[in-house]
Design a protein around this motif. Structure first.
Motif, PDB file in Angstrom:
ATOM      1  N   THR A  74       1.149  -1.413  -0.115  1.00 61.23           N
ATOM      2  CA  THR A  74      -0.037   0.316  -0.065  1.00 61.23           C
ATOM      3  C   THR A  74       0.589   1.491   0.014  1.00 61.23           C
ATOM      4  O   THR A  74       1.990   1.574   0.080  1.00 61.23           O
ATOM      5  CB  THR A  74      -1.024   0.006   1.093  1.00 61.23           C
ATOM      6  OG1 THR A  74      -1.609   1.773   1.365  1.00 61.23           O
ATOM      7  CG2 THR A  74      -0.211  -0.211   2.536  1.00 61.23           C
ATOM      8  N   ALA A  92       2.475  -0.681   8.379  1.00 58.91           N
ATOM      9  CA  ALA A  92       0.959  -0.347   7.507  1.00 58.91           C
ATOM     10  C   ALA A  92      -0.432  -1.367   7.482  1.00 58.91           C
ATOM     11  O   ALA A  92       0.385  -2.251   8.350  1.00 58.91           O
ATOM     12  CB  ALA A  92       1.341  -0.232   6.108  1.00 58.91           C
ATOM     13  N   LYS A  93      -1.430  -0.790   7.603  1.00 64.47           N
ATOM     14  CA  LYS A  93      -2.409  -1.922   7.347  1.00 64.47           C
ATOM     15  C   LYS A  93      -2.849  -2.330   6.779  1.00 64.47           C
ATOM     16  O   LYS A  93      -2.858  -1.362   4.989  1.00 64.47           O
ATOM     17  CB  LYS A  93      -3.846  -1.090   7.937  1.00 64.47           C
ATOM     18  CG  LYS A  93      -5.344  -1.769   7.757  1.00 64.47           C
ATOM     19  CD  LYS A  93      -5.942  -0.418   8.412  1.00 64.47           C
ATOM     20  CE  LYS A  93      -7.216  -1.255   8.866  1.00 64.47           C
ATOM     21  NZ  LYS A  93      -8.296  -0.784   9.566  1.00 64.47           N
ATOM     22  N   SER A  94      -2.300  -4.120   6.612  1.00 63.41           N
ATOM     23  CA  SER A  94      -2.543  -4.704   5.628  1.00 63.41           C
ATOM     24  C   SER A  94      -2.273  -5.762   5.405  1.00 63.41           C
ATOM     25  O   SER A  94      -2.146  -5.893   6.871  1.00 63.41           O
ATOM     26  CB  SER A  94      -1.016  -4.116   4.295  1.00 63.41           C
ATOM     27  OG  SER A  94      -0.681  -5.198   3.126  1.00 63.41           O
ATOM     28  N   THR A  95      -2.215  -7.165   4.393  1.00 59.14           N
ATOM     29  CA  THR A  95      -2.240  -7.845   4.369  1.00 59.14           C
ATOM     30  C   THR A  95      -0.639  -8.672   4.576  1.00 59.14           C
ATOM     31  O   THR A  95      -0.214  -9.798   4.379  1.00 59.14           O
ATOM     32  CB  THR A  95      -3.409  -9.093   3.790  1.00 59.14           C
ATOM     33  OG1 THR A  95      -2.636  -9.054   2.311  1.00 59.14           O
ATOM     34  CG2 THR A  95      -4.361  -8.395   4.457  1.00 59.14           C
ATOM     35  N   ILE A 116      -6.041  -9.113   8.068  1.00 58.66           N
ATOM     36  CA  ILE A 116      -5.284  -7.627   8.107  1.00 58.66           C
ATOM     37  C   ILE A 116      -4.438  -7.873   9.166  1.00 58.66           C
ATOM     38  O   ILE A 116      -5.004  -7.841  10.190  1.00 58.66           O
ATOM     39  CB  ILE A 116      -6.356  -6.512   7.846  1.00 58.66           C
ATOM     40  CG1 ILE A 116      -6.762  -7.168   5.861  1.00 58.66           C
ATOM     41  CG2 ILE A 116      -5.403  -5.023   7.247  1.00 58.66           C
ATOM     42  CD1 ILE A 116      -7.863  -5.780   5.650  1.00 58.66           C
ATOM     43  N   LEU A 117      -4.026  -6.978   9.119  1.00 53.42           N
ATOM     44  CA  LEU A 117      -2.365  -7.367   9.399  1.00 53.42           C
ATOM     45  C   LEU A 117      -2.723  -5.314  10.447  1.00 53.42           C
ATOM     46  O   LEU A 117      -2.866  -4.546   9.504  1.00 53.42           O
ATOM     47  CB  LEU A 117      -0.350  -7.302   9.485  1.00 53.42           C
ATOM     48  CG  LEU A 117      -0.385  -8.494   8.562  1.00 53.42           C
ATOM     49  CD1 LEU A 117       0.744  -8.671   8.621  1.00 53.42           C
ATOM     50  CD2 LEU A 117      -0.748  -9.882  10.824  1.00 53.42           C
ATOM     51  N   ASP A 118      -2.700  -4.808  10.759  1.00 51.40           N
ATOM     52  CA  ASP A 118      -2.974  -3.950  11.867  1.00 51.40           C
ATOM     53  C   ASP A 118      -2.183  -3.283  12.751  1.00 51.40           C
ATOM     54  O   ASP A 118      -2.620  -3.426  14.245  1.00 51.40           O
ATOM     55  CB  ASP A 118      -4.162  -3.342  11.979  1.00 51.40           C
ATOM     56  CG  ASP A 118      -4.490  -1.725  12.405  1.00 51.40           C
ATOM     57  OD1 ASP A 118      -4.105  -1.022  11.540  1.00 51.40           O
ATOM     58  OD2 ASP A 118      -5.372  -1.327  13.284  1.00 51.40           O
ATOM     59  N   ILE A 120      -1.015  -1.326  15.259  1.00 48.10           N
ATOM     60  CA  ILE A 120      -0.507  -0.255  15.182  1.00 48.10           C
ATOM     61  C   ILE A 120       0.493  -0.099  16.940  1.00 48.10           C
ATOM     62  O   ILE A 120       0.535   1.145  16.529  1.00 48.10           O
ATOM     63  CB  ILE A 120      -2.151   0.627  16.417  1.00 48.10           C
ATOM     64  CG1 ILE A 120      -2.444  -0.879  17.049  1.00 48.10           C
ATOM     65  CG2 ILE A 120      -2.897   0.637  14.511  1.00 48.10           C
ATOM     66  CD1 ILE A 120      -4.149  -0.071  17.671  1.00 48.10           C
ATOM     67  N   ASP A 133      -1.195  -5.465  16.800  1.00 49.75           N
ATOM     68  CA  ASP A 133      -2.650  -4.539  17.595  1.00 49.75           C
ATOM     69  C   ASP A 133      -2.951  -4.167  19.549  1.00 49.75           C
ATOM     70  O   ASP A 133      -2.368  -4.448  19.787  1.00 49.75           O
ATOM     71  CB  ASP A 133      -3.263  -4.913  16.195  1.00 49.75           C
ATOM     72  CG  ASP A 133      -3.846  -6.362  16.501  1.00 49.75           C
ATOM     73  OD1 ASP A 133      -3.839  -6.758  17.486  1.00 49.75           O
ATOM     74  OD2 ASP A 133      -4.626  -6.198  15.767  1.00 49.75           O
TER      75      ASP A 133
END
Length: 943
Positions: A74, A92-95, A116-118, A120, A133
């Motif tokens: 992304t 990032a927020k993505s697979t 999805i990996l998030d 934070i 997360d």
């Protein structure tokens, strides 16, 4: 006290960022977006910028953006971690997530493809990333997939953070308890309670940042947990920063230092995680993240304006009167005067360290100077000459333009000043022009050694016999002079426009070493120190023992914002530098931390192969090596010249300022491109692999095959040589046998018997004279036969004599019945060689089988004819019974012997011999016999 200190630092930062030291980078400069999340620096020194439109790599010169086109999952990248191994991990927020190494994106998928990996709360321990997360954590497994980590087996505990530690694997909080207890989980699933009053479970930021340190950030405080001793500690922003709360607060590790950042602030933490240095960021920038790089430069991230950059070291360097152009800074009696273009003359205030307006003028400013003899200061503009004497300022206004003087000097009781077309002598009181000395291109004048010296665009002049004439000893010096000052009353310093700086005593002239091709004006001399404003910065020379020695150079690499300097003055340990954009207050002991960090190969290609991906490439003819060389250098306006060499093809260093290098006709081998500049060195290794026919084993096999071929050829040649030698021996033996046979045929019993009978007959007839003659000729002939049987070749002359002896002997025996004739071609060389024992048997046959059976007298004709230098024709003719009749005669024996001899002569390869037999006179009764020989020598030697 903390608040007061922060306020003072804020004032310094604000003043700094109002000058040229603060730089803003945005979309107009190459950023893909002004929305910046985070900035960091990798181990090489590259600055990485995370934006919502891609990940950016910056080397001080250009922004290189990585997007989904380059392999990112992304473009919205919001966190970064630089590894000690050179990898730059992106979050990032993505697979899928990964890192960039050598400008190549390595992206790895989640083991659970649809999840999805998030992350934070992502953590980093130097080379390993934890994607966390609120409750789940992932790490990269051996199969290069992001694997979910199960570290909390007890249901009554809630996941808080996964840990990468030799002893502990996670943190968890007890459920259903207000502000539940926190526990650290060991590798053996033992839960150890810790004091979590310091660690805020409601924190908006938490992560593991080293293998032994876990940190959290909330609005009012930050805290940390030491995994070595499980001690936790909390600090409030109020007590550490003097502010009640901090938005966007986070702690990160960069270049080996822990830094605390947030909205409009950056702080470096000490070993106790307390701020040892706090730098507020101007609120107008609306920053949310900042960091300090290894050169002590602050990089500031904003959501709307891109990034800001400024050096903390440059806070000592102040700028005033910006953005006005400063023509010069001069000493006028006790005052220091700045010529501010468009504003007027400004006087330096020592207590404030500032220049204040003194004489207003919007006209072009020429000069300010104090004449001690008249106790008068002169301030000269395009339309005015202001004079200050005894505290009274007088303004002399010129209606159109000031053509009286652009500067003034005292000589012989009068003022002298130059203008566009000459030098003028001026009355000091009234400023009336007394006399004009015409000379175009005058730039300045000065009093030196009881004379007025004039600087012109084509050299130096002086007043001699009341005329301006070129100084005779310096007549060859015709450089464009811009200014003159005296040095200790013994030397005259000369600045030029692009030809360097010189000094003279009016007898000779000398260039200051190091000033070659400099453009300089308005030099300043004080306490044996010379300061030259130039187009390449400020050059400082020490004058000692009558010599000028270059001591230091200030330019845009070590404190000055520009190299274009108009004037300079020194006050104590401070330089006042006049530029096109104000006056720079530069401390003389200022040292910048900014430098060139690295010199590297950005791209390398050979025959369309990327050597940055694989540094082994197959050799290809007519292929070039193309390299792009870049530097990491965050100083302004830098394009440094560097040195390179390609070992082992080059042993000498080559200087270049081009970013592109090309090498042609590289042979297979191992290569090392070496780069160096200042104290920075780097290298790039690659290998050009040889083709199969260029490998060592191919050469070995080829050599062995060559040796084998030489052996075979040698054996073949030897075998052929031996075979030929054997054949030659056989032929020689055969020829010898044939020689004997020929000799026997020549000495056949009939001939010998007939000869001896003839001798006996003459003796019986008492014809002793004839018998004696016959016997002598017979003996000679026999001796000739034996001698010629030993030789393979005889001369034509010798062959004719042999035949003549034989025929004369036979003529005696035939008693007048035999005649013979020799016809010799006059062009024939009698020294030419013929095969021996060849003609006599044919002549004998002509006598005994042709003429002998003839009823009347017969004749034998022997004719030698030259065809060319290598060929001869021999014709033997008799008018006897004829060829057919002689063939039927059983006594005709010489033909077979002759044919055998001719066969072996041909096999030697030296001769081409043809024999033709036929009737000589086919229409007569006695048809006769003709034998025709053609002998041709084949080795291009004369017969």
């Amino acid at each position: 006290m903390v608040r007061i200190w922060i306020f003072l630092v804020f004032l310094c930062v604000t003043n700094l960022c109002s000058g040229q030291s603060c730089i803003n980078y945005s979309e107009k400069d190459g950023l893909p977006s002004n929305h910046v999340y985070k900035i960091t620096q990798d181990v090489h020194g590259f600055i990485w910028i995370a934006t919502d439109e891609g990940l950016v790599k910056y080397n001080g010169t250009e922004f290189k953006t990585f997007t989904t086109k380059d392999g990112l999952p992304t473009n919205d990248i919001w966190n970064l971690f630089p590894g000690t191994d050179g990898k730059l991990w992106y979050i990032a927020k993505s697979t899928s997530l990964g890192y960039i190494l050598d400008d190549v994106v390595y992206d790895y998928s989640n083991e659970q493809e649809e999840i999805i990996l998030d992350p934070i709360f992502a953590g980093f321990t130097g080379n390993k990333v934890i994607l966390s997360d609120s409750h789940l954590s992932h790490t990269l497994n051996d199969q290069l997939l992001w694997q979910l980590k199960y570290y909390n087996p007890k249901e009554r505990y809630q996941n808080f953070a996964y840990l990468l530690n030799d002893t502990y694997q996670g943190l968890a909080i007890e459920k259903l308890v207000h502000k539940g207890k926190m526990a650290v989980i060991t590798k053996d699933h033992e839960y150890i309670s810790i004091d979590n009053s310091a660690l805020n479970s409601d924190s908006y930021s938490r992560s593991q940042i080293t293998d032994s340190l876990f940190v959290t950030n909330s609005f009012h405080s930050y805290a940390f947990l030491n995994l070595n001793n499980l001690m936790a500690k909390e600090y409030t922003y109020q007590e550490q920063l003097g502010i009640p709360s901090l938005k966007y607060g986070r702690i990160h590790l960069v270049n080996g230092k822990l830094q605390l950042t947030g909205e409009n602030v950056i702080a470096i933490l000490d070993q106790k995680l307390k701020p040892e240095k706090v730098i507020p960021i101007p609120a107008a920038w609306r920053s949310h993240f900042s960091f300090i790089d290894k050169e002590n430069t602050i990089w500031v991230a904003t959501f709307t304006d891109g990034i800001y950059k400024y050096s903390l070291n440059e806070q000592r360097v102040a700028t005033q009167l910006e953005p006005y152009k400063i023509n010069d800074i001069t000493q006028v009696n006790d005052d220091i005067i700045a010529l501010v273009n468009g504003k007027g003359f400004y006087k330096y205030n020592d207590s404030l360290n500032l220049f204040k307006s003194y004489i207003d003028s919007d006209k072009f400013l020429y000069k300010s100077k104090y004449i001690k003899d008249y106790n008068t200061a002169y301030y000269i503009t395009k339309n005015n000459i202001f004079t200050l004497k005894n505290g009274v300022l007088k303004d002399t206004v010129f209606p159109d333009v000031n053509e009286t003087a652009r500067s003034v000097s005292m000589y012989d009781g009068s003022l002298y000043g130059h203008y566009t077309t000459g030098l003028k002598k001026i009355d000091p009181a009234s400023l009336k022009v007394l006399k004009v000395y015409y000379l175009k291109g005058i730039r300045n004048e000065v009093t030196f050694k009881d004379n007025i010296i004039v600087a012109a665009s084509n050299g130096l002049y002086h007043l001699k016999s009341d005329e301006l004439t070129r100084i005779e000893a310096l007549s060859d010096f015709k450089k464009p002079v811009t200014d003159l000052i005296t040095i200790e009353k013994e030397k005259l310093l000369i600045t030029t426009s692009g030809y360097g700086v010189y000094w003279t005593d009016l007898n000779s002239i000398h260039l200051l070493k190091g000033s070659e091709y400099l453009k300089s004006n308005n030099p300043f001399y004080q306490d044996n120190q010379l300061y030259l404003p130039t187009n390449k910065g400020v050059y400082n020379y020490e004058y000692k023992d009558g010599k000028f020695n270059l001591q230091h150079i200030w330019d845009n690499t070590n404190g000055l914002p520009t190299n274009k300097i108009n004037g300079i003055h020194r006050i104590d340990n401070q330089l006042l530098v006049a530029t096109n954009k104000g006056i720079i207050n530069l401390p003389m002991d200022f040292k910048t931390h900014q430098r060139l960090l690295d010199l590297y190969v950005e791209t390398a290609s050979y025959n369309k192969n990327n050597l940055k991906i694989s540094n082994h490439v197959d050799y290809s003819s007519n292929s070039d090596l193309q390299l792009v060389i870049k530097s990491i250098d965050y100083r302004n306006n830098q394009k440094p010249a560097y040195q390179y060499r390609l070992m082992p093809a080059q042993t000498d260093w080559v200087m270049s300022s081009s970013s592109n290098l090309s090498f042609t006709d590289l042979t297979p081998g191992d290569y090392k491109l070496e780069l160096r500049i200042d104290q920075v060195t780097n290298s790039f290794d690659f290998v050009v692999e040889p083709r199969w026919y260029q490998t060592w084993w191919f050469y070995v096999i080829a050599f062995l095959l060559f040796i084998l071929l030489v052996i075979i050829i040698t054996k073949t040649i030897t075998k052929k040589s031996e075979k030929k030698k054997t054949k030659n021996l056989f032929q020689a033996k055969k020829l010898s046998e044939l020689q004997l046979k020929a000799l026997r045929s020549q000495m056949n019993p009939h001939f010998v018997f007939n000869s001896l009978t003839a001798i006996q007959y003459y003796i019986n007839e008492n014809d002793f004279e004839t018998s004696d003659t016959y016997l002598v000729k017979f003996s000679r002939l026999i001796r000739e036969f034996f001698e010629m049987s030993k030789e393979h070749l005889v001369s034509v002359d010798r062959e004719i004599k042999l035949l003549n002896n034989y025929l004369s002997l036979e003529q005696l025996r035939f008693k007048g019945k035999l005649n013979y004739i020799f016809e010799i071609d006059p062009e024939l060389d009698l020294n030419d060689k013929l095969p021996s024992m060849l003609l006599q048997p044919i002549v004998e046959n002509a006598v005994n089988h042709g003429i002998f059976n003839k009823e009347t007298a017969g004749t034998v004709l022997i004719k030698f004819t030259r065809i060319d230098s290598n060929e001869i024709k021999i014709c033997i003719v008799d008018n006897g019974k004829g060829y057919k009749a002689t063939q039927e005669d059983g006594r005709y024996k010489s033909t077979s012997v002759l044919d055998d001899r001719l066969k072996y002569l041909r096999e030697t390869g030296d001769w081409e011999i043809t024999v033709k037999r036929e009737d000589a006179f086919p229409h007569k009764k006695d048809k006769g016999h003709q034998v025709l020989f053609h002998l041709k020598k084949l080795n291009n030697e004369n017969i």
